[in-house]
Write a protein that holds these residues in place. Structure first.
Motif, short mmCIF file in Angstrom:
data_model
loop_
_atom_site.label_atom_id
_atom_site.label_comp_id
_atom_site.label_asym_id
_atom_site.label_seq_id
_atom_site.Cartn_x
_atom_site.Cartn_y
_atom_site.Cartn_z
N GLU A 1 0.80 5.03 1.82
CA GLU A 1 0.20 5.82 2.89
C GLU A 1 0.99 7.09 3.12
N ALA B 1 -1.35 7.72 9.77
CA ALA B 1 -1.06 7.38 8.39
C ALA B 1 -2.36 7.19 7.62
N LYS B 2 -2.51 7.93 6.53
CA LYS B 2 -3.68 7.81 5.67
C LYS B 2 -3.34 6.96 4.46
N ILE B 3 -4.03 5.83 4.29
CA ILE B 3 -3.81 4.99 3.13
C ILE B 3 -4.51 5.62 1.93
N ARG C 1 0.83 -1.20 0.00
CA ARG C 1 0.00 0.00 0.00
C ARG C 1 0.87 1.26 0.00
N ARG D 1 -4.07 1.06 -2.45
CA ARG D 1 -3.68 -0.32 -2.16
C ARG D 1 -3.44 -1.06 -3.48
#
Length: 324
Positions: A38, A53-55, A36, A58
């Protein structure tokens, strides 16, 4: 004088920190699962350690981008957020190499953590081969792409290439090879030049890069050019004969490398890199998760050259007095 926790962020390799015009620091790196992308954001450099942490993306379950998401970088280019990353169709090794290619994501919204990210696909280069570790920099009104790639006609795993860009996901000029692994310290375990990063100081522009295998032999080399030279002419660049940042056994810092650059709140130049604190790695070093993100100030000597010093030991605040 700057004090930084060491490590800054655990289990994040290939770290990249972007200081944006909004005054925030944005952090992106390889995650141990390689699955992913992030982003973290903080008003302070050290605040990245605790920032959520913002994903933003993916990997898919299948296809050319379905495995081993490596070495992302976040840039703001021509009013757009851009993430460069490398991905492979599988985790199998073919002909001694993974099958990575380079890709780009673009977000045209102001906030990259909330905005929509669009896949722009693969960054096409003339040779269809193992390629990774892309970065971008602007210089004297031109936009440049810098990356590592395998040339089947040249011994080794990857060389460094540069090209001018038409837009953030399209090359404008033919690639020029700036460096290949050839010195003793560049060919330990693997023949590697990778992970380039750019910094300008005074009348010089520098490219740092990482060499050798990703264990305790990993280290940082340096290319130097005059800021007024033709950056697409390989002869403009001088390779330092020795690495500029290496393992420090006494401090238990091993394999420092894959760096980027940023500035702290005082405007000082900062080296961002990863390193382990041990050498006893079970299995392939690639799958050991403990390459931690670390930062330290850069000194500039009387000749305008960077002095990276030594990687400091864990759990010891980095205190570095600037040179007079």
């Amino acid at each position: 004088m700057s004090n930084y926790p060491n490590p800054l962020i655990e289990q994040r390799a290939d770290p990249h920190i972007w200081l944006h015009s909004d005054g925030h620091y944005y952090f992106i790196a390889s995650v141990p699962e390689y699955d992913r992308l992030e982003i973290r954001r903080s008003k302070t450099l050290t605040g990245l350690a605790d920032a959520p942490a913002k994903i933003v993306w993916r990997k898919p379950d299948s296809g050319p981008m379905s495995a081993l998401i490596w070495a992302p970088e976040l840039h703001f280019i021509d009013g757009k957020w851009v993430i460069y990353y490398a991905a492979a169709p599988s985790q199998e090794i073919k002909d001694g190499l993974f099958q990575h290619r380079m890709y780009a994501l673009v977000c045209e919204d102001a906030d990259p953590l909330k905005g929509k990210w669009i896949e722009k696909g693969r960054i096409q280069t003339p040779i269809d081969s193992f390629s990774l570790d892309a970065t971008h920099f602007g210089h004297q009104g031109k936009s440049y792409y810098l990356w590592a790639q395998k040339d089947p006609a040249i011994r080794g795993n990857s060389n460094l290439y540069i090209a001018e860009m038409e837009n953030p996901w399209t090359l404008k000029s033919p690639p020029v090879m700036l460096s290949k692994p050839e010195l003793d310290w560049e060919i330990i375990g693997f023949w590697v030049n990778e992970g380039p990063a750019v910094i300008t100081h005074g009348d010089k522009i520098f490219i740092t890069y990482s060499a050798s295998a990703t264990d305790e032999n990993y280290c940082i080399g340096l290319l130097t050019a005059d800021v007024h030279s033709n950056l697409l002419d390989a002869s403009s660049w001088h390779k330092s004969p020795h690495p500029v940042f290496t393992t420090h056994a006494t401090n238990k810092q091993f394999g420092p490398g894959h760096n980027s650059f940023t500035r702290n709140e005082q405007g000082d130049d900062v080296l961002v890199y990863h390193a382990r604190n041990y050498t006893e790695i079970e299995g392939d070093p690639l799958y050991d998760p403990n390459r931690h993100t670390r930062i330290k100030n850069i000194r500039w000597d009387d000749n305008g050259l960077p002095d990276f010093g030594e990687p400091a030991a864990d759990n010891r605040p980095l205190t570095l007095q600037k040179l007079p």
